[in-house]
Design a protein around this motif. Structure first.
Motif, mmCIF file in Angstrom:
data_model
loop_
_atom_site.group_PDB
_atom_site.id
_atom_site.type_symbol
_atom_site.label_atom_id
_atom_site.label_comp_id
_atom_site.label_asym_id
_atom_site.label_seq_id
_atom_site.Cartn_x
_atom_site.Cartn_y
_atom_site.Cartn_z
ATOM 1 N N ASP A 163 0.940 -1.241 0.030
ATOM 2 C CA ASP A 163 -0.061 -0.046 -0.045
ATOM 3 C C ASP A 163 0.816 1.198 0.082
ATOM 4 O O ASP A 163 1.344 1.537 1.065
ATOM 5 C CB ASP A 163 -0.988 0.039 1.182
ATOM 6 N N LEU A 164 0.963 1.830 -1.155
ATOM 7 C CA LEU A 164 2.081 3.006 -1.212
ATOM 8 C C LEU A 164 1.763 4.263 -0.532
ATOM 9 O O LEU A 164 2.328 5.176 -0.443
ATOM 10 C CB LEU A 164 2.276 3.194 -2.831
ATOM 11 N N THR A 165 0.242 4.340 -0.533
ATOM 12 C CA THR A 165 -0.214 5.380 0.408
ATOM 13 C C THR A 165 0.304 5.621 1.723
ATOM 14 O O THR A 165 0.561 6.746 2.193
ATOM 15 C CB THR A 165 -1.852 5.194 0.689
ATOM 16 N N LYS A 166 0.840 4.577 2.469
ATOM 17 C CA LYS A 166 1.509 4.625 3.643
ATOM 18 C C LYS A 166 3.039 5.269 3.322
ATOM 19 O O LYS A 166 3.307 6.126 3.937
ATOM 20 C CB LYS A 166 1.596 3.350 4.336
ATOM 21 N N ASP A 167 3.749 4.504 2.393
ATOM 22 C CA ASP A 167 5.043 5.213 2.207
ATOM 23 C C ASP A 167 5.041 6.666 1.540
ATOM 24 O O ASP A 167 5.916 7.434 1.738
ATOM 25 C CB ASP A 167 5.799 4.254 1.085
ATOM 26 N N GLY A 218 12.733 14.609 7.846
ATOM 27 C CA GLY A 218 12.098 13.594 8.924
ATOM 28 C C GLY A 218 11.409 12.557 8.209
ATOM 29 O O GLY A 218 10.682 11.824 8.608
ATOM 30 N N THR A 219 11.323 12.621 7.026
ATOM 31 C CA THR A 219 10.450 11.518 5.993
ATOM 32 C C THR A 219 11.595 10.630 5.489
ATOM 33 O O THR A 219 12.713 10.835 5.247
ATOM 34 C CB THR A 219 9.594 12.080 4.804
ATOM 35 N N ARG A 220 11.234 9.151 5.154
ATOM 36 C CA ARG A 220 12.151 8.295 4.534
ATOM 37 C C ARG A 220 11.783 8.196 3.041
ATOM 38 O O ARG A 220 10.619 8.201 2.566
ATOM 39 C CB ARG A 220 11.648 7.125 5.146
ATOM 40 N N VAL A 221 12.983 8.349 2.201
ATOM 41 C CA VAL A 221 12.893 8.316 0.858
ATOM 42 C C VAL A 221 12.833 6.782 0.282
ATOM 43 O O VAL A 221 13.692 6.086 0.472
ATOM 44 C CB VAL A 221 13.945 8.915 0.006
ATOM 45 N N PRO A 222 11.729 6.350 -0.183
ATOM 46 C CA PRO A 222 11.411 5.027 -0.586
ATOM 47 C C PRO A 222 12.373 4.245 -1.667
ATOM 48 O O PRO A 222 12.690 3.162 -1.399
ATOM 49 C CB PRO A 222 9.984 4.915 -0.863
ATOM 50 N N GLY A 223 12.597 5.074 -2.543
ATOM 51 C CA GLY A 223 13.679 4.333 -3.593
ATOM 52 C C GLY A 223 15.059 4.261 -3.154
ATOM 53 O O GLY A 223 15.575 3.605 -3.784
ATOM 54 N N SER A 254 12.984 12.694 -7.542
ATOM 55 C CA SER A 254 12.966 11.978 -8.669
ATOM 56 C C SER A 254 12.172 11.010 -8.851
ATOM 57 O O SER A 254 11.732 10.328 -7.642
ATOM 58 C CB SER A 254 14.314 11.851 -9.412
ATOM 59 N N GLU A 255 11.732 10.377 -9.981
ATOM 60 C CA GLU A 255 11.048 9.079 -10.157
ATOM 61 C C GLU A 255 11.674 7.956 -9.478
ATOM 62 O O GLU A 255 11.196 6.973 -8.760
ATOM 63 C CB GLU A 255 10.623 8.754 -11.541
ATOM 64 N N ARG A 256 13.406 7.865 -9.572
ATOM 65 C CA ARG A 256 13.845 6.537 -8.999
ATOM 66 C C ARG A 256 13.781 6.799 -7.400
ATOM 67 O O ARG A 256 13.646 5.935 -6.749
ATOM 68 C CB ARG A 256 15.093 6.691 -9.414
ATOM 69 N N GLU A 257 13.632 8.282 -6.811
ATOM 70 C CA GLU A 257 13.734 8.272 -5.486
ATOM 71 C C GLU A 257 12.418 7.828 -4.866
ATOM 72 O O GLU A 257 12.185 7.471 -3.791
ATOM 73 C CB GLU A 257 14.337 9.611 -5.045
ATOM 74 N N LEU A 258 11.296 8.219 -5.829
ATOM 75 C CA LEU A 258 9.994 7.796 -5.366
ATOM 76 C C LEU A 258 9.998 6.160 -5.404
ATOM 77 O O LEU A 258 8.926 5.368 -5.040
ATOM 78 C CB LEU A 258 8.867 8.222 -6.261
ATOM 79 N N GLY A 259 10.648 5.297 -6.182
ATOM 80 C CA GLY A 259 10.766 4.216 -6.379
ATOM 81 C C GLY A 259 9.648 3.955 -7.776
ATOM 82 O O GLY A 259 9.431 2.280 -7.790
ATOM 83 N N ASP A 301 13.623 3.814 -12.905
ATOM 84 C CA ASP A 301 15.031 3.870 -12.814
ATOM 85 C C ASP A 301 15.437 5.346 -13.086
ATOM 86 O O ASP A 301 16.476 5.524 -13.272
ATOM 87 C CB ASP A 301 15.602 3.130 -13.362
ATOM 88 N N ASP A 302 14.446 6.323 -13.648
ATOM 89 C CA ASP A 302 14.833 7.710 -14.152
ATOM 90 C C ASP A 302 15.278 8.677 -13.059
ATOM 91 O O ASP A 302 14.482 8.901 -12.166
ATOM 92 C CB ASP A 302 13.485 8.125 -14.845
ATOM 93 N N HIS A 303 16.397 9.109 -13.127
ATOM 94 C CA HIS A 303 16.777 10.005 -12.031
ATOM 95 C C HIS A 303 17.645 11.158 -12.799
ATOM 96 O O HIS A 303 18.656 11.783 -12.279
ATOM 97 C CB HIS A 303 17.888 9.501 -11.118
ATOM 98 N N THR A 304 17.376 11.279 -14.142
ATOM 99 C CA THR A 304 17.927 12.730 -14.892
ATOM 100 C C THR A 304 17.346 13.975 -14.404
ATOM 101 O O THR A 304 18.185 14.714 -14.728
ATOM 102 C CB THR A 304 17.497 12.429 -16.269
ATOM 103 N N GLY A 305 16.297 13.856 -13.686
ATOM 104 C CA GLY A 305 15.886 15.244 -13.154
ATOM 105 C C GLY A 305 14.768 14.836 -12.078
ATOM 106 O O GLY A 305 14.228 13.663 -12.082
ATOM 107 N N ILE A 306 14.316 15.927 -11.420
ATOM 108 C CA ILE A 306 13.153 15.796 -10.403
ATOM 109 C C ILE A 306 11.669 15.562 -11.264
ATOM 110 O O ILE A 306 11.752 15.880 -12.415
ATOM 111 C CB ILE A 306 13.013 16.959 -9.492
ATOM 112 N N VAL A 307 10.585 15.192 -10.664
ATOM 113 C CA VAL A 307 9.342 14.955 -11.318
ATOM 114 C C VAL A 307 8.791 16.280 -11.548
ATOM 115 O O VAL A 307 8.796 17.092 -10.755
ATOM 116 C CB VAL A 307 8.514 14.118 -10.472
#
Length: 807
Positions: A37-41, A96-101, A122-127, A130-136
């Motif tokens: 359940d990604l809503t929690k993360d 104070g939050t955790r980066v899921p990716g 970025s999308e990679r940091e969100l999990g 694998d795209d980390h060329t830039g932020i969302v």
């Protein structure tokens, strides 16, 4: 098998909670391994607007951004993304939050002298990719302050269900929904597939060419759709595939992946412009290869089924398509394939090539043959809706089989096998909800059940009982104690099983460590230990040095001790209880209990000590282990004989054979022959033993009787020493047996305490001294009685050995 809650609800009208669905699936035999359940993360992550983005004063590639997270505040963030700019909208993660990716916990910090209070992700940091060329970079209409999970549709729980191999129907969301509806968790939503009218015959034909060999493809369906516009899939389709871990490719390929998971109907699409001539389904030919869609080249053989055109192999049937005929964004005309394949051949091909795919996973278990053509129609309709185009008529090669399993089912069988007693109407309702056809039987209490085409695992009455009981609930099966037969309990274990356990316990109690070695050894090891028979050579060994079945456990244990010694563990004692092989007949397989001691790991301990170094292991350590073992197995040591004719892999003069009588060989012990150790490239000192468990005679059955109490004499024992001059070839055991037999009632023990050899008594002579213990039970012995017994001992030894009493 993965699916989302929203995907399930397209096939199941339900108000059940996520936890309720997960619990029910597990109870009906579809075990839920997890619910994501990604809503929690993603709960802390909000859509934010970048108010300003100024260059970092101390770093060329960093920017100092001021972010509006939608709560009326402004937060300073140091960002290294090249696309960070004022006015854009992105995903903000506060400190104070955790980066899921990445698994990083964000903290307030100072980067190159500038404070940073969070992160733009970025999308990679969100999990998400694998795209980390830039932020969302979100659209202008993205609402600031809205939880990103709600905006992106990530508030959809993902179920991960473990599907057993007998339930291929549950590898599609429709099958999951059907089971849940039958279990009372909602109403199944039926979505029949309407046929698509074609504009003319398919210009590409298909031939099933297997010659006289068995067919590997019962039926093959094909349709051409002209004028399609391929490209990225719509967002709903991409999101659905991403949610279950699949990467969207293009709309044509994504449609086939969607139907594979939605309806358990694997499909394949060919770019028609890349197909030359007609298609032929056949066995591969020696030397053929295919560059598959995973980018790997596979060598094929005639045991594999392929789809080929005039150019060569285009697809590995039922497993993976070829790169050369794959669909790209330039595809205009597409061939859609839906076929049935031989499950066993798919499994064998996949294992031989090491290829895993969603198609193979389903075809090797068996898909619904009745949905082959509807699946092709469904794919055609989705292609037309999402890509446009004009379809041809279907081309069908072969014949779709129609399974017709019918079972006469007495409902009382449910109670007989499980204790649950449902009514005929309840059992009928459950089976019909699961898709089975039911009609009354001429016998009251029975029904005639027609098995649906998607359930190849149901063939007998017990299968139907299982279906009904898993839906009712296995937790409702009554607890029934096992029936016990009157009278005394009989042993459950066989003699061999009992001896195996006793041997392991006895050897472990002597400080030895259990090992498990390979049943296969090299031909060099086999020949060194009396093996090498042609019938024990493996036809297809897994390695060159594992070519023969082992004739003894000793080679494996000796090799294990050497591997330990090579790593610094010089002193150790290992044992193993396992099978050894003397031929290819059942009687040639026997169970051995074997042990090996190395270095100073003798029965009295080993290793270095301040009081002095321990002695190296010897034949006497191996003998002590072997004798202790046979006594633990119920055979008294005084009932066996030790002879010097040990096998050739033992050191002559430092080894022995354990016998019970002249014909029964129980085992061997001793130090190993130096030539054998050299052949095996092993260093010593080493000593070992091997006892054949089946060679120990079965204990005789005795009538049950009360055992008399232990009787101990309160009289003083008398000890007398005797020294005999003997030929050097006379065994000490022969002297001991002769002395013991002089008066078995009075003589309680005989032991050797000295052996003397010298030229003074003769080159081929020795002196052997024994101690004899006389234990009276009724009265104290007189001198005359002691002398009379001594005379009988001397006479007995002289008669058996030819020796004389040394004076």
């Amino acid at each position: 098998m993965k699916f989302t809650l929203s995907w399930l609800k397209e096939h199941l009208d339900t108000i059940a909670t996520v936890d309720g669905i997960a619990d029910k699936l597990t109870m009906i035999g579809l075990e839920v391994e997890g619910v994501e359940d990604l809503t929690k993360d993603f709960a802390p992550f909000r859509i934010a607007r970048v108010v300003s983005a100024e260059p970092h004063p101390n770093a060329d590639r960093l920017r100092v951004c001021v972010v509006d997270p939608g709560d009326g505040s402004e937060v300073q963030v140091v960002c290294g993304a090249p696309n960070a700019r004022a006015g854009m909208k992105g995903v903000f993660a506060p400190a104070g939050t955790r980066v899921p990716g990445t698994g990083v916990d964000l903290k307030k910090g100072v980067i190159r002298g500038v404070e940073s209070n969070g992160m733009l992700l970025s999308e990679r940091e969100l999990g998400l990719s694998d795209d980390h060329t830039g932020i969302v970079d979100l659209p202008e209409d993205a609402p600031v302050g809205t939880p990103y999970a709600d905006y992106a549709g990530l508030d959809d729980p993902v179920f991960d269900v473990a599907i057993t191999p007998n339930r291929p129907d549950a590898l599609g969301v429709t099958g999951i929904a059907r089971d849940l509806a039958a279990a009372g968790e909602g109403r199944a939503i039926l979505r029949p597939v309407e046929p698509v009218k074609g504009d003319g015959p398919c210009p590409v034909s298909v031939a099933l060419d297997f010659g006289d060999a068995p067919s590997l493809c019962p039926a093959f369906g094909l349709r051409l759709v002209r004028g399609v516009k391929n490209g990225p899939s719509p967002e709903w389709l991409q999101q659905r595939l991403r949610s279950i871990g699949l990467r969207p490719i293009n709309v044509l390929v994504d449609i086939t992946n969607f139907i594979t998971h939605d309806r358990c109907r694997p499909l394949h699409v060919f770019d028609a412009a890349k197909v030359f001539g007609s298609l032929v389904v056949r066995r591969a030919r020696d030397g053929e290869e295919i560059l598959a869609l995973d980018g790997k080249t596979y060598a094929l053989d005639p045991e594999m089924c392929v789809i080929a055109d005039d150019r060569g192999v285009e697809s590995l049937a039922g497993i993976m398509g070829g790169e050369d005929s794959g669909c790209t964004e330039d595809t205009v005309d597409v061939l859609i394939e839906s076929a049935l394949w031989e499950p066993l051949n798919i499994a064998q091909t996949g294992r031989r090539l090491g290829v895993q795919s969603d198609a193979r996973h389903r075809f090797e278990r068996g898909v619904d043959p009745a949905f082959m053509i509807p699946g092709l129609e469904m794919a055609t309709r989705m292609v037309m809706e999402l890509c446009g185009g004009s379809p041809s008529d279907l081309f069908i090669a072969g014949e779709v089989p129609e399974p017709a399993t019918v079972i006469d089912f007495p409902v009382a069988e449910i109670k007989r096998l499980t204790g649950i007693d449902p009514s005929v109407s309840d059992a009928t309702r459950i089976l019909e909800d699961l898709g089975f056809g039911c009609r009354p039987h001429r016998t009251e209490g029975s029904i005639v059940v027609s098995v649906p085409s998607w359930r190849p695992d149901v063939a007998i009455k017990a299968d139907l009982v299982e279906e009904v009981v898993r839906i009712i609930g296995v937790d409702r099966v009554p607890v029934t104690p096992l029936r016990r037969d009157p009278g005394s309990l009989k042993p459950v274990l066989t003699t061999l099983q009992t001896r195996t356990r006793a041997a392991k316990r006895a050897l472990a109690a002597r400080g030895m460590v259990e090992a498990v070695t390979w049943s296969f050894i090299s031909s060099r090891q086999t020949e060194a230990f009396g093996g090498g028979q042609p019938e024990l050579i493996l036809a297809n060994p897994i390695a060159a040095d594992m070519s023969d079945m082992r004739p003894s456990l000793l080679p494996g244990l000796i090799a294990a001790t050497q591997r330990n010694a090579d790593r610094g563990f010089d002193d150790l004692a290992l044992f193993e209880v396992g099978q050894v092989y003397g031929g290819d007949r059942p009687d040639d397989q026997r169970t051995a209990a074997t042990g090996v001691r190395r270095g100073t790991a003798g029965v009295d301990g080993g290793g270095r000590h301040w009081s002095g170094s321990a002695a190296a292991v010897s034949a006497f350590d191996a003998k002590a282990d072997a004798i202790a073992l046979i006594e633990a197995l119920g055979l008294s040591a005084d009932k066996v004989q030790i002879t010097t004719d040990a096998p050739a892999w033992f050191h002559p003069g430092r080894s022995g054979t354990i016998r019970q009588g002249p014909k029964t060989v129980i085992g061997w012990f001793g130090e190993f022959h130096p030539a054998v150790l050299e052949e095996l490239d092993v260093s010593g000192p080493l000593a070992g033993f091997e006892i054949i468990l089946e060679a120990i005679p079965e204990p005789k059955a005795r009538a049950t009787r009360t055992r008399p109490p232990l009787a101990l004499s309160d009289l003083q024992p008398v000890r007398r020493d005797f020294a005999f001059l003997l030929d050097r070839s006379v065994a000490a055991a022969a002297v001991m047996r002769a002395a013991k037999g002089a008066d078995r009632k009075l003589i309680s023990d005989v032991s050797v305490f000295d052996v003397f050899e010298s030229e003074a008594i003769g080159a081929d002579r020795k002196s052997l001294a024994i101690e004899v213990v006389l234990q009276p039970t009724e009265k104290t012995l007189t001198d005359e009685e002691i002398d009379a017994t001594s005379a009988k001992i001397v006479a007995a030894v002289e008669k058996v050995t030819g020796g004389t009493l040394r004076t």
